[in-house]
Scaffold this motif. Structure first.
Motif, PDB file in Angstrom:
ATOM      1  N   CYS A  83       0.555  -0.850   0.349  1.00  0.00           N
ATOM      2  CA  CYS A  83       0.145   0.376  -0.164  1.00  0.00           C
ATOM      3  C   CYS A  83       1.152   0.834   0.276  1.00  0.00           C
ATOM      4  CB  CYS A  83      -1.230   0.255   1.018  1.00  0.00           C
ATOM      5  SG  CYS A  83      -1.857  -1.203   0.866  1.00  0.00           S
ATOM      6  N   ALA A 109      -2.449   5.417   7.148  1.00  0.00           N
ATOM      7  CA  ALA A 109      -3.686   4.599   6.254  1.00  0.00           C
ATOM      8  C   ALA A 109      -2.786   3.985   5.396  1.00  0.00           C
ATOM      9  CB  ALA A 109      -4.051   5.684   5.005  1.00  0.00           C
ATOM     10  N   ALA A 145      -4.352  -0.697   5.867  1.00  0.00           N
ATOM     11  CA  ALA A 145      -4.843  -1.139   4.918  1.00  0.00           C
ATOM     12  C   ALA A 145      -3.424  -2.050   4.633  1.00  0.00           C
ATOM     13  CB  ALA A 145      -4.750  -0.789   3.629  1.00  0.00           C
ATOM     14  N   GLY A 175      -5.439  -6.182   5.199  1.00  0.00           N
ATOM     15  CA  GLY A 175      -5.587  -6.830   3.836  1.00  0.00           C
ATOM     16  C   GLY A 175      -4.622  -7.702   3.917  1.00  0.00           C
ATOM     17  N   ALA A 180      -9.555  -3.774   3.851  1.00  0.00           N
ATOM     18  CA  ALA A 180      -9.261  -3.393   4.096  1.00  0.00           C
ATOM     19  C   ALA A 180      -9.217  -1.719   4.094  1.00  0.00           C
ATOM     20  CB  ALA A 180      -7.810  -3.092   3.449  1.00  0.00           C
ATOM     21  N   ALA A 181     -10.333  -1.773   2.653  1.00  0.00           N
ATOM     22  CA  ALA A 181     -10.893  -0.682   2.189  1.00  0.00           C
ATOM     23  C   ALA A 181     -11.803   0.211   3.321  1.00  0.00           C
ATOM     24  CB  ALA A 181     -11.200  -0.213   0.788  1.00  0.00           C
ATOM     25  N   VAL A 219      -9.506   1.649   6.152  1.00  0.00           N
ATOM     26  CA  VAL A 219      -8.780   2.638   6.055  1.00  0.00           C
ATOM     27  C   VAL A 219     -10.554   3.908   6.465  1.00  0.00           C
ATOM     28  CG1 VAL A 219      -7.929   3.846   4.524  1.00  0.00           C
ATOM     29  CG2 VAL A 219      -7.188   2.143   4.724  1.00  0.00           C
ATOM     30  N   CYS A 250      -4.881   6.082   0.821  1.00  0.00           N
ATOM     31  CA  CYS A 250      -3.746   5.124   0.151  1.00  0.00           C
ATOM     32  C   CYS A 250      -4.124   4.597  -0.977  1.00  0.00           C
ATOM     33  CB  CYS A 250      -2.859   4.234   1.219  1.00  0.00           C
ATOM     34  SG  CYS A 250      -4.271   2.612   1.652  1.00  0.00           S
ATOM     35  N   TYR A 309      -3.812   0.372  -2.787  1.00  0.00           N
ATOM     36  CA  TYR A 309      -3.969  -0.631  -2.658  1.00  0.00           C
ATOM     37  C   TYR A 309      -3.400  -1.932  -3.897  1.00  0.00           C
ATOM     38  CZ  TYR A 309      -5.925  -5.078  -1.073  1.00  0.00           C
ATOM     39  OH  TYR A 309      -5.420  -6.155   0.531  1.00  0.00           O
ATOM     40  N   LEU A 363      -8.644   4.047  -1.856  1.00  0.00           N
ATOM     41  CA  LEU A 363      -8.955   3.879  -0.276  1.00  0.00           C
ATOM     42  C   LEU A 363      -8.823   4.536   0.172  1.00  0.00           C
ATOM     43  CD1 LEU A 363      -7.360  -0.156   0.766  1.00  0.00           C
ATOM     44  CD2 LEU A 363      -8.650   0.697  -0.667  1.00  0.00           C
TER      45      LEU A 363
END
Length: 221
Positions: A39, A51, A55, A59, A84-85, A88, A101, A103, A150
């Motif tokens: 990321c 972030a 993530a 993730g 992950a989204a 964030v 960020c 990804y 994200l």
């Protein structure tokens, strides 16, 4: 920072000469699969390094867990990117102060390789023999501006997922734009794998070794 695993995965990151903090994050794990998440904090957003770290942590944790549950790699990649989204999004004080960020995630296993991405962090297949290829397409618009990322100001995440069945052994490379902008040629990317990336290239990468196709690896995990 550098990481290596017994299974052949490795990662390296350097904040470079012009950054006060390193806004990239990477994590990888090795079991029956080699997985990695990379990321890159969006520089114009607040706490972008946080972030990226959140993530990457969420993730890779979700990705490894879903694979252990026996789901298909494509499903595991989609689930982990969306989780992950959401993580964030939870960092944001408001939509106007939203950490953000990019990804990219990858899986390497005896049956092939898979990648998922949101933003302009990339995945490459770098075979031991023959030309390498990009597995991702940047989520960018006019003037190369990001069109997906994200963050609370990004809308609903829509990770794109791609699979590849290599005919020869090689490496799956995940990296941020700090590496691919410095080394835009795929052949040049393969050239840096055996040695440390120059400190002038602010980058984050993780490389997983992919074995030969299944008919040549009976008995390998």
């Amino acid at each position: 920072m550098e990481i290596t695993t017994d299974g052949g995965a490795a990662g390296i990151s350097d904040r470079g000469r012009h950054r006060g903090i390193n806004a990239d994050a990477m994590l990888s794990t090795v079991g029956s699969w080699t997985v990695g998440v990379v990321c890159d904090g969006v520089s114009m957003s607040p706490r972008s390094e946080r972030a990226a770290q959140v993530a990457a942590e969420v993730g890779v944790t979700v990705l490894a867990a879903r694979l252990r549950e026996g789901v298909l790699p494509e499903i595991a990649l989609g689930d982990s990117a969306r989780r992950a989204a959401r993580a964030v999004v939870g960092l944001a004080a408001s939509a106007h102060a939203a950490p953000a960020c990019t990804y990219v995630a990858g899986i390497a296993g005896p049956e092939g390789i898979w990648s998922a991405w949101i933003g302009d962090s990339r995945a490459y297949w770098l075979p031991d023999e023959g030309p390498g290829t990009a597995l991702t397409e940047d989520d960018t618009g006019r003037h190369e501006a990001l069109s997906a990322w994200l963050g609370a100001d990004a809308g609903e995440p829509a990770p794109r997922i791609r699979s590849h069945r290599p005919s020869v052994p090689g490496r799956l490379l995940l990296c941020t734009d700090g590496l691919w902008r410095h080394l835009p040629d795929v052949a040049a990317l393969r050239g840096v794998l055996p040695r440390r990336v120059a400190s002038s290239a602010r980058c984050r990468r993780t490389a997983g070794r992919a074995p030969p196709p299944p008919d040549r690896v009976a008995g390998r995990q």
